[in-house]
Write a protein that holds these residues in place. Structure first.
Motif, PDB file in Angstrom:
ATOM      1  N   HIS A 145      -9.171  10.191   1.730  1.00 64.63           N
ATOM      2  CA  HIS A 145      -8.604  11.306   2.481  1.00 64.63           C
ATOM      3  C   HIS A 145      -8.564  12.549   1.598  1.00 64.63           C
ATOM      4  N   SER A 146      -8.562  13.713   2.263  1.00 53.64           N
ATOM      5  CA  SER A 146      -8.491  14.978   1.534  1.00 53.64           C
ATOM      6  C   SER A 146      -7.108  15.602   1.589  1.00 53.64           C
ATOM      7  N   HIS A 147      -6.240  15.089   2.471  1.00 49.57           N
ATOM      8  CA  HIS A 147      -4.893  15.631   2.611  1.00 49.57           C
ATOM      9  C   HIS A 147      -3.874  14.489   2.632  1.00 49.57           C
ATOM     10  N   ASP A 148      -2.641  14.809   2.991  1.00 52.29           N
ATOM     11  CA  ASP A 148      -1.548  13.834   2.981  1.00 52.29           C
ATOM     12  C   ASP A 148      -1.915  12.561   3.748  1.00 52.29           C
ATOM     13  N   VAL A 149      -1.618  11.418   3.135  1.00 49.61           N
ATOM     14  CA  VAL A 149      -1.753  10.132   3.822  1.00 49.61           C
ATOM     15  C   VAL A 149      -0.377   9.783   4.375  1.00 49.61           C
ATOM     16  N   PHE A 162       0.844  -1.187   0.000  1.00 49.21           N
ATOM     17  CA  PHE A 162       0.000   0.000   0.000  1.00 49.21           C
ATOM     18  C   PHE A 162       0.883   1.241   0.000  1.00 49.21           C
ATOM     19  N   VAL A 163       0.463   2.255  -0.747  1.00 50.46           N
ATOM     20  CA  VAL A 163       1.214   3.501  -0.865  1.00 50.46           C
ATOM     21  C   VAL A 163       0.283   4.668  -0.577  1.00 50.46           C
ATOM     22  N   GLY A 164       0.654   5.530   0.358  1.00 53.27           N
ATOM     23  CA  GLY A 164      -0.105   6.742   0.648  1.00 53.27           C
ATOM     24  C   GLY A 164       0.559   7.946  -0.002  1.00 53.27           C
ATOM     25  N   THR A 165      -0.247   8.865  -0.548  1.00 49.78           N
ATOM     26  CA  THR A 165       0.280  10.009  -1.290  1.00 49.78           C
ATOM     27  C   THR A 165      -0.188  11.325  -0.686  1.00 49.78           C
ATOM     28  N   SER A 166       0.386  12.421  -1.183  1.00 52.01           N
ATOM     29  CA  SER A 166       0.052  13.751  -0.660  1.00 52.01           C
ATOM     30  C   SER A 166      -1.239  14.298  -1.258  1.00 52.01           C
ATOM     31  N   THR A 167      -1.855  13.594  -2.197  1.00 51.21           N
ATOM     32  CA  THR A 167      -3.152  14.018  -2.740  1.00 51.21           C
ATOM     33  C   THR A 167      -4.319  13.424  -1.966  1.00 51.21           C
TER      34      THR A 167
END
Length: 323
Positions: free
Chosen positions: A179-183, A145-150
């Motif tokens: 999410h609405s912000h950085d993960v 899993f990868v979380g992004t800044s979008t």
């Protein structure tokens, strides 16, 4: 900061480029030694599952450190594949797999797979137009899993190139936008994606192909932080006060004549009872509330005022008097 697989050692990456090893001892941690120090901030760490090596991510590079000798055995630049890269490449998250592959997530939105012994790039996937901030690897090391800044989260899976073949490649399979912000944090459970973001949301997203039957585990769950205490208890009076945005509810607990062990569900001889509802005046939301242990006082506060009430119990009837 990262713990080894057995939970006996803790590695701390520092701004000065050093990696410090602490021993986990009863009651706390104890400094053990410093590993090889190199120029550049240490932004992320990962242990090899065998606890023999640590990989440390920095700006424009990552390095692999041998735990036994404490020396850097490989240093790999991560921005050489970017044409005309005029800005630094920040390695925000990193993972060291058991088969010797290093997985890096960087500020160019890439997830890259490296053979650290050869120092070569095996695969590169651009998952986002902005930064990739967090990584989580499944226990079998076949899903990431990868979380992004979008605010988006992506899943990559290790799949056969041909049906029934032995050669496998990493493929981006699922995008999630909760999410609405950085993960900034992701975790990989056997049946779900767990992610936390700067929007103060904790999200548990079931992987439906892993769920055997319908139930609580198959439900998308979102939790907002920070929590305020929305329920308070008057233990002596057996009352519960529930806080809502514009009103409070006071309930009397049910009771039973049976006894049992913790966790058992007992039959009730008296059902829970809704005693009174207290509405807040004005447009302001209730910020916090409490009932006293004896059950005779109820108080609540908005952003600008505090209200206190006396609770009078007359048989089965209840009344409130503003103090």
């Amino acid at each position: 900061m990262a713990a080894n697989g057995t939970g006996t050692q803790l590695a701390i990456g520092c701004e000065d480029g050093s990696v410090k090893i602490f021993q986990v001892v009863p009651g706390g941690v104890q400094f053990e030694r410093n590993l090889d120090r190199r120029k550049g901030r240490v932004l992320c760490l990962s242990w090899h599952p065998s606890d023999t090596h640590i990989v440390a991510g920095s700006i424009d590079f990552f390095r692999v450190i041998d735990i036994a000798s404490g020396q850097t055995v490989q240093r790999i630049m991560v921005n050489h594949q970017v044409e005309k890269a005029k800005r630094e490449c920040v390695v925000w998250a990193i993972a060291l797999l058991s088969r010797g592959t290093v997985v890096s997530a960087d500020s160019f939105g890439r997830v890259q797979f490296w053979d650290w012994e050869q120092g070569t790039l095996a695969e590169s996937h651009t998952v986002s137009t902005s930064a990739a901030l967090s990584l989580a690897v499944s226990e079998k090391e076949d899903s990431i899993f990868v979380g992004t800044s979008t605010g988006a989260t992506y899943q990559l899976q290790l799949l056969p190139v041909k049906l029934g073949g032995t050669e496998k490649r990493w493929v981006r399979t699922k995008p999630f936008q909760y999410h609405s912000h950085d993960v900034r944090a992701v975790a990989h459970s056997p049946t779900a994606l767990i992610s936390g973001g700067l929007d103060a949301q904790l999200v548990i997203r079931p992987l439906m192909e892993k769920i055997q039957k319908k139930g609580y585990d198959a439900v998308l769950r979102k939790f907002t932080f920070p929590h305020r205490r929305l329920v308070s208890c008057a233990r002596k009076a057996r009352l519960l006060l529930f806080q809502f945005s514009q009103h409070l509810e006071l309930w009397r607990l049910g009771s039973t004549e049976e006894t049992g062990k913790d966790g058992e569900v007992l039959p009730l001889c008296r059902m829970p009872e809704h005693l009174v509802q207290l509405k807040s005046k004005g447009p302001e939301h209730i910020y916090c509330s409490c009932v006293s242990p004896c059950g005779t006082w109820v108080g609540y506060s908005t952003a600008s005022r505090f209200q206190l009430y006396r609770v009078h119990c007359d048989g089965d009837g209840v009344s409130l008097r503003k103090v």
